[in-house]
Design an enzyme around this catalytic site. Structure first.
Site, PDB file in Angstrom:
ATOM      1  N   HIS A  34     -14.090  61.923 -16.636  1.00  0.00           N
ATOM      2  CA  HIS A  34     -14.847  60.895 -17.359  1.00  0.00           C
ATOM      3  C   HIS A  34     -16.309  60.876 -16.929  1.00  0.00           C
ATOM      4  O   HIS A  34     -16.881  59.849 -16.582  1.00  0.00           O
ATOM      5  CB  HIS A  34     -14.166  59.533 -17.226  1.00  0.00           C
ATOM      6  CG  HIS A  34     -12.860  59.471 -17.981  1.00  0.00           C
ATOM      7  ND1 HIS A  34     -11.815  60.339 -17.699  1.00  0.00           N
ATOM      8  CD2 HIS A  34     -12.438  58.711 -18.998  1.00  0.00           C
ATOM      9  CE1 HIS A  34     -10.822  60.092 -18.521  1.00  0.00           C
ATOM     10  NE2 HIS A  34     -11.164  59.105 -19.321  1.00  0.00           N
ATOM     11  N   GLU A  66      -8.267  54.278  -4.066  1.00  0.00           N
ATOM     12  CA  GLU A  66      -8.927  55.585  -3.995  1.00  0.00           C
ATOM     13  C   GLU A  66      -9.275  55.988  -2.570  1.00  0.00           C
ATOM     14  O   GLU A  66      -9.165  57.168  -2.211  1.00  0.00           O
ATOM     15  CB  GLU A  66     -10.176  55.596  -4.876  1.00  0.00           C
ATOM     16  CG  GLU A  66      -9.906  55.462  -6.392  1.00  0.00           C
ATOM     17  CD  GLU A  66      -9.610  54.037  -6.854  1.00  0.00           C
ATOM     18  OE1 GLU A  66      -9.760  53.095  -6.039  1.00  0.00           O
ATOM     19  OE2 GLU A  66      -9.243  53.849  -8.023  1.00  0.00           O
ATOM     20  N   PHE A 108     -15.072  56.469  -9.611  1.00  0.00           N
ATOM     21  CA  PHE A 108     -14.236  55.822  -8.586  1.00  0.00           C
ATOM     22  C   PHE A 108     -14.069  56.674  -7.337  1.00  0.00           C
ATOM     23  O   PHE A 108     -13.961  56.137  -6.239  1.00  0.00           O
ATOM     24  CB  PHE A 108     -12.872  55.437  -9.163  1.00  0.00           C
ATOM     25  CG  PHE A 108     -12.978  54.511 -10.351  1.00  0.00           C
ATOM     26  CD1 PHE A 108     -13.881  53.465 -10.348  1.00  0.00           C
ATOM     27  CD2 PHE A 108     -12.187  54.699 -11.467  1.00  0.00           C
ATOM     28  CE1 PHE A 108     -14.001  52.617 -11.444  1.00  0.00           C
ATOM     29  CE2 PHE A 108     -12.296  53.856 -12.568  1.00  0.00           C
ATOM     30  CZ  PHE A 108     -13.201  52.815 -12.564  1.00  0.00           C
ATOM     31  N   GLN A 120     -17.078  52.604 -16.018  1.00  0.00           N
ATOM     32  CA  GLN A 120     -16.151  53.734 -15.955  1.00  0.00           C
ATOM     33  C   GLN A 120     -16.867  55.084 -16.057  1.00  0.00           C
ATOM     34  O   GLN A 120     -16.237  56.133 -16.099  1.00  0.00           O
ATOM     35  CB  GLN A 120     -15.089  53.645 -17.058  1.00  0.00           C
ATOM     36  CG  GLN A 120     -14.560  52.251 -17.354  1.00  0.00           C
ATOM     37  CD  GLN A 120     -13.685  51.683 -16.248  1.00  0.00           C
ATOM     38  OE1 GLN A 120     -12.666  52.263 -15.901  1.00  0.00           O
ATOM     39  NE2 GLN A 120     -14.077  50.553 -15.679  1.00  0.00           N
ATOM     40  N   SER A 167      -4.854  59.936 -17.623  1.00  0.00           N
ATOM     41  CA  SER A 167      -6.212  60.205 -18.097  1.00  0.00           C
ATOM     42  C   SER A 167      -6.814  61.468 -17.477  1.00  0.00           C
ATOM     43  O   SER A 167      -7.545  62.194 -18.134  1.00  0.00           O
ATOM     44  CB  SER A 167      -7.131  59.030 -17.773  1.00  0.00           C
ATOM     45  OG  SER A 167      -6.660  57.860 -18.385  1.00  0.00           O
TER      46      SER A 167
HETATM   47  C1  LIG Z   1     -11.371  51.209  -8.845  1.00  0.00           C
HETATM   48  C2  LIG Z   1     -10.705  51.478 -10.136  1.00  0.00           C
HETATM   49  N1  LIG Z   1      -9.776  52.454 -10.200  1.00  0.00           N
HETATM   50  C3  LIG Z   1      -9.182  52.730 -11.382  1.00  0.00           C
HETATM   51  C4  LIG Z   1      -9.503  52.038 -12.512  1.00  0.00           C
HETATM   52  C5  LIG Z   1      -8.885  52.406 -13.854  1.00  0.00           C
HETATM   53  N2  LIG Z   1      -7.975  51.353 -14.326  1.00  0.00           N
HETATM   54  C6  LIG Z   1      -8.331  50.466 -15.277  1.00  0.00           C
HETATM   55  S1  LIG Z   1      -7.140  49.354 -15.611  1.00  0.00           S
HETATM   56  C7  LIG Z   1      -6.083  50.058 -14.490  1.00  0.00           C
HETATM   57  C8  LIG Z   1      -4.713  49.490 -14.274  1.00  0.00           C
HETATM   58  C9  LIG Z   1      -4.806  48.063 -13.895  1.00  0.00           C
HETATM   59  O1  LIG Z   1      -3.558  47.493 -13.700  1.00  0.00           O
HETATM   60  P1  LIG Z   1      -3.449  45.943 -13.386  1.00  0.00           P
HETATM   61  O2  LIG Z   1      -4.421  45.571 -12.319  1.00  0.00           O
HETATM   62  O3  LIG Z   1      -2.033  45.634 -13.128  1.00  0.00           O
HETATM   63  O4  LIG Z   1      -3.991  45.280 -14.722  1.00  0.00           O
HETATM   64  P2  LIG Z   1      -3.186  44.755 -16.021  1.00  0.00           P
HETATM   65  O5  LIG Z   1      -1.792  45.259 -15.955  1.00  0.00           O
HETATM   66  O6  LIG Z   1      -3.259  43.289 -15.947  1.00  0.00           O
HETATM   67  O7  LIG Z   1      -3.940  45.296 -17.197  1.00  0.00           O
HETATM   68  C10 LIG Z   1      -6.698  51.155 -13.872  1.00  0.00           C
HETATM   69  C11 LIG Z   1      -6.070  52.026 -12.869  1.00  0.00           C
HETATM   70  C12 LIG Z   1     -10.472  51.024 -12.403  1.00  0.00           C
HETATM   71  N3  LIG Z   1     -10.882  50.297 -13.461  1.00  0.00           N
HETATM   72  N4  LIG Z   1     -11.042  50.757 -11.202  1.00  0.00           N
END
Ligand SMILES: Cc1ncc(C[n+]2csc(CCOP(=O)(O)OP(=O)(O)O)c2C)c(N)n1
Lengths: 278, 333
Positions: free
Chosen positions: B127, B77, B102, B139, B56
């Site tokens: 973003h 982060e 973030f 977000q 992204s």
């Molecule tokens: C603090 C934070 N950093 C980054 C994100 C962006 N983000 C959204 S979903 C995701 C991946 C999540 O992976 P996982 O926890 O394994 O979820 P799943 O595979 O079940 O969708 C990220 C990095 C976020 N929402 N919050």
């Protein structure tokens, strides 16, 4: 609580899980954005919790004795909205307002707009601490409710998760039940490659949690693990649920590309058809 | 402090590189990803970190090209911020990337590890603003400029088009000392400048000159501000339109000059009006007399929500039509 699921109940819950998957994909397609992968992987866990295991009442959503459900992996919310609607918290039609302007169904849970979501979330890593606070409050108020917290595997890379992992055993929060949707994928790739979590079970055990490892798509195993988690060992509970990202749709399964994008209308129809036949 | 003596002719002449083309659109995060590869080619000290959002933030382009100088830190982060500080303290120029909310959200880690150390970290927050649309408030970076601006010695930058982003990244990679925060958009932005563009740290860029109104904008809303100026001509008002790519250190001379040569001034930003560009401009004017009437257009102390970017810009007052409406209301009041 019975010790196992009857064949009738198993059948009923499988049907519900299928419906939640279909609704999730319909909502996401209607919104033209959202996170199908992590909604589908969590569908069976959410089904057993909302339609069988948790004590809650859609007619009295703020009932103080209700079990609490904290969706820490906030982006997986479509499947939870689908469950809330099916339980009767709001009309099913409202699901199709997901991510649209002025809707209560925000892209990530908004507790103020939609109080049935116990907390706002969407910034990963914060839910387990919030769930811990709810579990502490239950102890203070001598209430019997349990607090369930659904985590993503990638999410547990956040430092705050491990701060909660340290503090919950200190306060012997046996009423806190964390469930890890261990679907092996995140955004930049497989969890194993992005930032390896293994040995996962040993880590949580070392932090002094009561840990179980199950197949997160086997309703019997989910039910049994939740049963086990009702027994106090003076520790918080962690259920590591092995799941498949995109579970139930062949072209989404285990495919990282489906983490956070909407299917086209054609892909949606194909997915729904597959879920129907399965 | 001495009161600045500002005269009309201090307003800089129009640059020859202003070349507005609404048909050619690029997201500033995409421009960033491309620029990062090009600066990485020539400067071996450049390293890049990301927290599971490289797809992204577009740092994935650098990761593909220079895997040895790319660090995937996972969804963690704070650890990324501290690691970047350590790399910078060891002579590297780290770009640490995530969504603006973030990274800025780990404020206290940035405050000590990066800012107080005054190290050469380039904090990239993509973003920006409600312009991200459907994902909703969690977000959206809406307070990031306010937070970063409060740290002494922290540069706060926000480019408004493709070429400006590229030149900014070239500058930060080769000619700048100290920590900076760079705010980038998810959505594509129209071209404002051509290849002749020269990035000048701390200087505003005048896109158009007028007599009545000064429109001071930053990032994704610079083009809507420019369009608003065209609409206002139909009502008989001419506007100066200024792009502020450096929110800190702000071009105070230019702001004062504009405030003295125009009757009205509006700041426009996709960010809360508390602590961002609007506040920065107010702070400059607070020390001067007889300046333009100032009004801040931006997110009015309210949380964002899900919706299409277009619907959100309408509802929260950042579409061209809503900007014009706000301005006319102010002018006619
Ligand atoms: C603090 C934070 N950093 C980054 C994100 C962006 N983000 C959204 S979903 C995701 C991946 C999540 O992976 P996982 O926890 O394994 O979820 P799943 O595979 O079940 O969708 C990220 C990095 C976020 N929402 N919050």
């Amino acid at each position: 609580m019975a010790t196992s699921l009857s064949p009738e109940l198993h059948q009923k819950l499988s049907e519900t899980a299928r419906a939640l998957r279909m609704l999730s994909l319909q909502m996401i397609t209607e919104a033209q954005s959202g996170h199908p992968g992590g909604s589908l992987s969590a569908a069976d866990l959410v089904t057993v919790l909302f339609f069988h295991y948790m004590t809650h009442n859609p007619h009295e959503p703020h009932w103080p004795e209700r079990d609490r459900f904290v969706l820490s992996k906030g982006h997986g919310v479509p499947v939870v909205y689908a469950a809330l609607a099916k339980c009767g918290y709001f009309p099913e039609e409202e699901l199709m307002t997901l991510r649209k302007i002025n809707s209560r169904l925000q892209g990530h849970p908004d507790h103020v707009r939609l109080p049935f979501m116990e907390t706002s979330s969407g910034s990963l890593g914060q839910g387990l601490s919030i769930a811990q606070g709810m579990a502490m409050a239950a102890k203070l108020d001598q209430k019997k409710y349990k607090t369930y917290c659904l985590l993503g595997d990638g999410e547990t890379q956040e430092g705050q998760i491990w701060e909660a992992a340290m503090s919950a055993p200190k306060y012997q929060l046996d009423n806190l039940i964390a469930i890890l949707d261990f679907n092996k994928g995140q955004i930049d790739g497989y969890t194993e490659d992005v930032m390896n979590l293994s040995p996962l079970k040993a880590k949580w055990e070392a932090f002094n949690w009561e840990v179980q490892e199950i197949d997160g798509h086997d309703l019997h195993q989910i039910f049994a693990a939740l049963n086990h988690a009702q027994i106090s060992r003076k520790k918080p509970h962690m259920i590591i649920a092995h799941t498949i990202k995109g579970k139930g749709v062949s072209f989404m399964e285990d495919n990282i590309d489906w983490h956070g994008k909407s299917p086209s209308l054609k892909e949606r129809d194909q997915a729904i058809e597959e879920l129907r036949r399965h | 402090m001495e009161k600045a003596q500002v005269s009309k002719n201090e307003t800089k002449p129009l640059k020859n590189y202003v070349d507005i083309n609404p048909q050619k659109k690029v997201a500033t995060r995409a421009a960033f990803g491309k620029a990062l590869v090009s600066v990485g080619e020539n400067n071996q000290n450049i390293v890049v970190l990301d927290a599971d959002l490289s797809v992204s933030t577009k740092s994935s382009l650098f990761a593909e090209k220079f895997p040895d100088r790319f660090f995937e830190m996972g969804i963690a982060e704070s650890n990324m911020i501290g690691t970047a500080a350590g790399l910078a303290l060891s002579g590297k120029i780290p770009y640490l990337c995530s969504f603006g909310c973030f990274v800025a959200g780990r404020f206290e880690t940035i405050r000590i590890s990066i800012a107080y150390n005054q190290v050469n970290c380039r904090i990239i927050g993509t973003h920006a603003g409600i312009g991200i649309g459907e994902d909703g408030y969690t977000q959206m970076a809406l307070e990031d400029m306010a937070l970063m601006r409060s740290l002494p010695g922290m540069g706060v930058l926000q480019p408004a088009d493709d070429i400006e982003t590229q030149r900014m990244i070239e500058f930060l990679s080769n000619h700048h000392q100290g920590p900076v925060y760079v705010r980038l958009t998810r959505q594509a932005l129209p071209q404002l400048f051509n290849q002749q563009y020269v990035f000048e740290y701390g200087k505003g860029v005048i896109l158009e000159e007028g007599k009545d109104i000064a429109l001071v904008a930053t990032g994704g809303v610079v083009h809507p501000a420019y369009e608003a100026a065209q609409k206002l001509k139909e009502k008989g008002y001419t506007s100066s339109v200024v792009n502020i790519h450096t929110i800190k250190p702000l071009d105070e001379t230019l702001i004062q000059s504009l405030a003295h040569s125009h009757q009205w001034m509006f700041t426009i930003e996709d960010h809360t009006i508390m602590g961002g560009l609007g506040s920065a401009v107010s702070e400059v004017l607070a020390g001067t007399q007889n300046h333009a009437v100032l009004s801040r257009i931006g997110i009015q102390d309210i949380y964002g929500e899900s919706g299409t970017p277009e619907a959100l810009y309408e509802k929260y007052g950042l579409s061209t039509a809503k900007i014009v409406e706000h301005i006319l209301r102010q002018l006619e009041s």
